[in-house]
Design a protein around this motif. Structure first.
Motif, PDB file in Angstrom:
ATOM      1  N   ASP A 112      18.810  34.350  17.788  1.00 36.30           N
ATOM      2  CA  ASP A 112      18.523  35.558  18.563  1.00 36.30           C
ATOM      3  C   ASP A 112      18.507  35.283  20.073  1.00 36.30           C
ATOM      4  N   ALA A 113      18.886  34.045  20.463  1.00 34.72           N
ATOM      5  CA  ALA A 113      18.890  33.710  21.889  1.00 34.72           C
ATOM      6  C   ALA A 113      20.103  34.346  22.573  1.00 34.72           C
ATOM      7  N   ARG A 114      19.932  34.707  23.850  1.00 33.39           N
ATOM      8  CA  ARG A 114      21.040  35.226  24.647  1.00 33.39           C
ATOM      9  C   ARG A 114      21.591  34.105  25.519  1.00 33.39           C
ATOM     10  N   ARG A 115      22.920  33.972  25.501  1.00 33.19           N
ATOM     11  CA  ARG A 115      23.549  32.912  26.297  1.00 33.19           C
ATOM     12  C   ARG A 115      24.774  33.475  26.971  1.00 33.19           C
ATOM     13  N   THR A 116      25.347  32.681  27.879  1.00 32.40           N
ATOM     14  CA  THR A 116      26.592  33.112  28.519  1.00 32.40           C
ATOM     15  C   THR A 116      27.594  31.973  28.489  1.00 32.40           C
ATOM     16  N   ILE A 117      28.870  32.351  28.590  1.00 31.79           N
ATOM     17  CA  ILE A 117      29.932  31.357  28.734  1.00 31.79           C
ATOM     18  C   ILE A 117      30.852  31.856  29.844  1.00 31.79           C
ATOM     19  N   GLY A 118      31.225  30.948  30.745  1.00 28.25           N
ATOM     20  CA  GLY A 118      32.132  31.334  31.830  1.00 28.25           C
ATOM     21  C   GLY A 118      33.567  31.297  31.335  1.00 28.25           C
ATOM     22  N   ALA A 119      34.409  32.210  31.834  1.00 27.05           N
ATOM     23  CA  ALA A 119      35.801  32.241  31.378  1.00 27.05           C
ATOM     24  C   ALA A 119      36.723  32.651  32.517  1.00 27.05           C
ATOM     25  N   GLY A 120      37.866  31.963  32.600  1.00 32.27           N
ATOM     26  CA  GLY A 120      38.879  32.329  33.598  1.00 32.27           C
ATOM     27  C   GLY A 120      39.489  33.672  33.248  1.00 32.27           C
ATOM     28  N   ALA A 121      39.581  33.971  31.943  1.00 27.50           N
ATOM     29  CA  ALA A 121      40.091  35.269  31.487  1.00 27.50           C
ATOM     30  C   ALA A 121      39.409  35.598  30.164  1.00 27.50           C
ATOM     31  N   VAL A 122      39.258  36.880  29.900  1.00 27.83           N
ATOM     32  CA  VAL A 122      38.576  37.329  28.669  1.00 27.83           C
ATOM     33  C   VAL A 122      39.490  38.305  27.932  1.00 27.83           C
ATOM     34  N   VAL A 123      39.615  38.108  26.606  1.00 24.47           N
ATOM     35  CA  VAL A 123      40.348  39.075  25.775  1.00 24.47           C
ATOM     36  C   VAL A 123      39.328  39.786  24.894  1.00 24.47           C
ATOM     37  N   SER A 170      46.148  54.162  29.682  1.00 28.92           N
ATOM     38  CA  SER A 170      46.478  54.294  31.117  1.00 28.92           C
ATOM     39  C   SER A 170      45.807  53.192  31.942  1.00 28.92           C
ATOM     40  N   GLN A 171      44.768  52.560  31.377  1.00 28.25           N
ATOM     41  CA  GLN A 171      44.024  51.517  32.094  1.00 28.25           C
ATOM     42  C   GLN A 171      44.671  50.142  31.970  1.00 28.25           C
ATOM     43  N   LEU A 172      45.702  50.035  31.108  1.00 27.80           N
ATOM     44  CA  LEU A 172      46.243  48.708  30.768  1.00 27.80           C
ATOM     45  C   LEU A 172      47.662  48.508  31.272  1.00 27.80           C
ATOM     46  N   ASP A 173      47.943  47.287  31.741  1.00 25.21           N
ATOM     47  CA  ASP A 173      49.313  46.910  32.099  1.00 25.21           C
ATOM     48  C   ASP A 173      50.022  46.520  30.793  1.00 25.21           C
ATOM     49  N   THR A 180      42.032  47.741  36.444  1.00 22.37           N
ATOM     50  CA  THR A 180      40.919  47.755  37.401  1.00 22.37           C
ATOM     51  C   THR A 180      40.022  46.516  37.300  1.00 22.37           C
ATOM     52  N   HIS A 181      40.284  45.648  36.293  1.00 21.54           N
ATOM     53  CA  HIS A 181      39.426  44.477  36.075  1.00 21.54           C
ATOM     54  C   HIS A 181      40.303  43.238  35.895  1.00 21.54           C
ATOM     55  N   PRO A 182      40.791  42.643  36.987  1.00 26.79           N
ATOM     56  CA  PRO A 182      41.644  41.460  36.841  1.00 26.79           C
ATOM     57  C   PRO A 182      40.965  40.386  35.985  1.00 26.79           C
ATOM     58  N   GLY A 183      41.728  39.832  35.035  1.00 24.78           N
ATOM     59  CA  GLY A 183      41.186  38.781  34.169  1.00 24.78           C
ATOM     60  C   GLY A 183      40.628  39.315  32.871  1.00 24.78           C
ATOM     61  N   LEU A 184      40.567  40.640  32.719  1.00 25.93           N
ATOM     62  CA  LEU A 184      40.058  41.227  31.464  1.00 25.93           C
ATOM     63  C   LEU A 184      41.222  41.848  30.686  1.00 25.93           C
ATOM     64  N   PHE A 185      41.403  41.396  29.448  1.00 25.71           N
ATOM     65  CA  PHE A 185      42.533  41.819  28.607  1.00 25.71           C
ATOM     66  C   PHE A 185      41.987  42.475  27.340  1.00 25.71           C
ATOM     67  N   ALA A 186      42.828  43.275  26.666  1.00 35.70           N
ATOM     68  CA  ALA A 186      42.370  43.948  25.440  1.00 35.70           C
ATOM     69  C   ALA A 186      43.477  43.904  24.397  1.00 35.70           C
ATOM     70  N   ALA A 187      43.073  43.833  23.116  1.00 40.59           N
ATOM     71  CA  ALA A 187      44.069  43.783  22.033  1.00 40.59           C
ATOM     72  C   ALA A 187      43.490  44.401  20.768  1.00 40.59           C
ATOM     73  N   GLY A 188      44.379  44.933  19.945  1.00 43.24           N
ATOM     74  CA  GLY A 188      43.974  45.492  18.648  1.00 43.24           C
ATOM     75  C   GLY A 188      43.415  46.891  18.782  1.00 43.24           C
TER      76      GLY A 188
END
Ligand SMILES: Cc1cc2nc3c(=O)[nH]c(=O)nc-3n(C[C@H](O)[C@H](O)[C@H](O)COP(=O)(O)OP(=O)(O)OC[C@H]3O[C@@H](n4cnc5c(N)ncnc54)[C@H](O)[C@@H]3O)c2cc1C
Length: 390
Positions: free
Chosen positions: A176-187, A335-338, A346-354
């Motif tokens: 139940d702990a909250r953590r973070t991970i750094g990423a150059g890009a996120v899908v 319309s938000q996606l290349d 509008t969010h460089p480094g953020l990608f979406a799929a599926g």
């Protein structure tokens, strides 16, 4: 077999999976973080890692790829050679991402060829493609194996809750702990499980599910099946027409044809059914006259309830059993996606799929085709972005 040496219990398996998940060692920072290890996320992770990016998959479930196991009734209808952009809710965007005509199916099959999966058409008249093992587990297993070979780190039992300034926030299910991970890009590939708040998106609506209807004694027909030609009619205009098996349920109709119509049906529409689509009206009349009823043409149990006609109609009340819908329309607005990379403009480094992207298609391998193709585009795009920034 000695006592106690049988199959491990579900509880034991769950405990082991949780222990495995807890043991995964995550770096503080990674090139690409894929959120969601389902159909699209696994392909994105493979493409990212094979492009040389260090890649972690954060998955809420105890294992990656479980969603694939339920597809195609456990057989996984992984693509369809009949796929056309016009079959999807946003044809232009689908084509811009996946290419024209059967190109998406070719791409998907070539990817699975590279995974070592043997595939075949269901039959010569049907363009649906299945693994020749007839097991969805084959699809899941080859994806997991290829991801492991590419060096993807699976971080299961971790639920993504937010993305902030290049760090992905997640909750460990086991602690139940909250953590973070750094990423150059996120899908993002979590379906409706996580959509970044700041990205413009459409509300999710269930699609590919049964239709609730009135106007026929559905309670008396429950469980009966019939071949049918079905037309969806609105204001006297036919919106959709398809032939296939319909299943009567106490609340209305089910079956693949009906699932497909659920993508367009609205309350007040009419469903017109021809329960003897292979028998023209003249021959139907002659057969009914010869037999004294329609029992020689249509399931006698249905004739016993509905009588000796072949055409019936009912009125759509809405969608039914939506909790089991095969897909959801809605999610990140196209319309938000290349389309070249599936990066949020509008969010460089953020990608979406599926399915998190507002694209959906009919039954028959169309939605997995989108998952595989969009995963490939987003994973490759994310790796290229992360490498340039590194
Ligand atoms: C019963 C059923 C049968 C189907 N059969 C077919 C078929 O035969 N052919 C076809 O083309 N399509 C089929 N579909 C549709 C197809 O399964 C989906 O379109 C496809 O899986 C979508 O891929 P995805 O990666 O976007 O989502 P999924 O495959 O659902 O993967 C999403 C993943 O994200 C994880 N997740 C969710 N929220 C979070 C979070 N907050 N943090 C971390 N992880 C998260 C989930 O646990 C899951 O593993 C079927 C669907 C269903 C329900």
């Amino acid at each position: 077999m000695a006592k106690g040496q049988g199959k491990p219990s579900r509880t034991r398996i769950r405990e082991q999976l949780l222990a495995d998940a807890a043991a995964a060692i995550l770096p503080d920072t990674v090139d690409v973080c894929v959120c969601g290890g389902g159909a699209a996320g696994l392909v994105a992770a493979i493409c990212s890692a094979e492009a040389g990016a260090s890649t972690v998959v954060l998955e809420r479930d105890l294992e990656c790829g479980r969603t694939i196991l339920a597809t195609g009734n456990g057989r996984c209808n992984l693509t369809n050679f009949d796929v056309k952009p016009g079959d999807y809710n946003d044809p232009a965007f689908f084509e811009a991402v996946c290419g024209p005509g059967g190109f998406a199916a070719e791409k998907a099959l070539s990817f699975f060829d590279g995974c070592g999966l043997s595939t075949a058409f269901e039959n010569e008249d049907d363009m649906r493609v299945y693994p020749t093992s007839d097991q969805a587990a084959s699809v899941r297993d080859v994806l997991l194996a290829r991801a492991r070979r590419a060096g993807v780190v699976f971080a299961c039992a971790r639920e993504v809750e937010g993305i902030d300034e290049g760090r992905v926030l997640y909750r460990e299910v086991f602690s139940d702990a909250r953590r973070t991970i750094g990423a150059g890009a996120v899908v993002v590939a979590c379906r409706e499980g996580f959509v970044p708040e700041s990205v413009e998106s459409e509300p999710f609506q269930p699609m590919l599910c049964p239709i609730a209807a009135t106007g026929l004694p559905f309670d008396k027909l429950d469980g009966r099946r019939s071949d049918a030609r079905v037309a969806l009619v609105r204001g006297g205009r036919t919106i959709a027409r398809e032939r296939g098996e319909v299943l009567f349920r106490p609340y209305g109709l089910s079956g693949i044809v009906i699932f497909n119509m659920s993508r367009q049906a609205q309350p007040g529409d009419t469903l017109e059914l021809d329960l003897a689509p292979l028998v023209d009206d003249e021959r139907f009349a002659a057969l009914v006259s010869a037999a004294g009823s329609a029992r020689g043409v249509i399931d006698p149990a249905i004739v016993g309830v509905l009588g000796d006609a072949k055409r019936f109609s009912c009125t759509v009340e809405g969608l039914a059993q939506t909790e089991h819908a095969q897909v959801r329309r809605g999610g990140i607005a196209t319309s938000q996606l290349d389309p070249a990379t599936l990066m949020v403009r509008t969010h460089p480094g953020l990608f979406a799929a599926g399915e998190v992207v507002d694209i959906d298609g009919p039954c028959g391998g169309y939605n997995l085709t989108w998952a595989w193709c969009s995963g490939e585009v987003a994973g490759s795009g994310a790796a290229a972005y992360a490498r340039v920034r590194a």
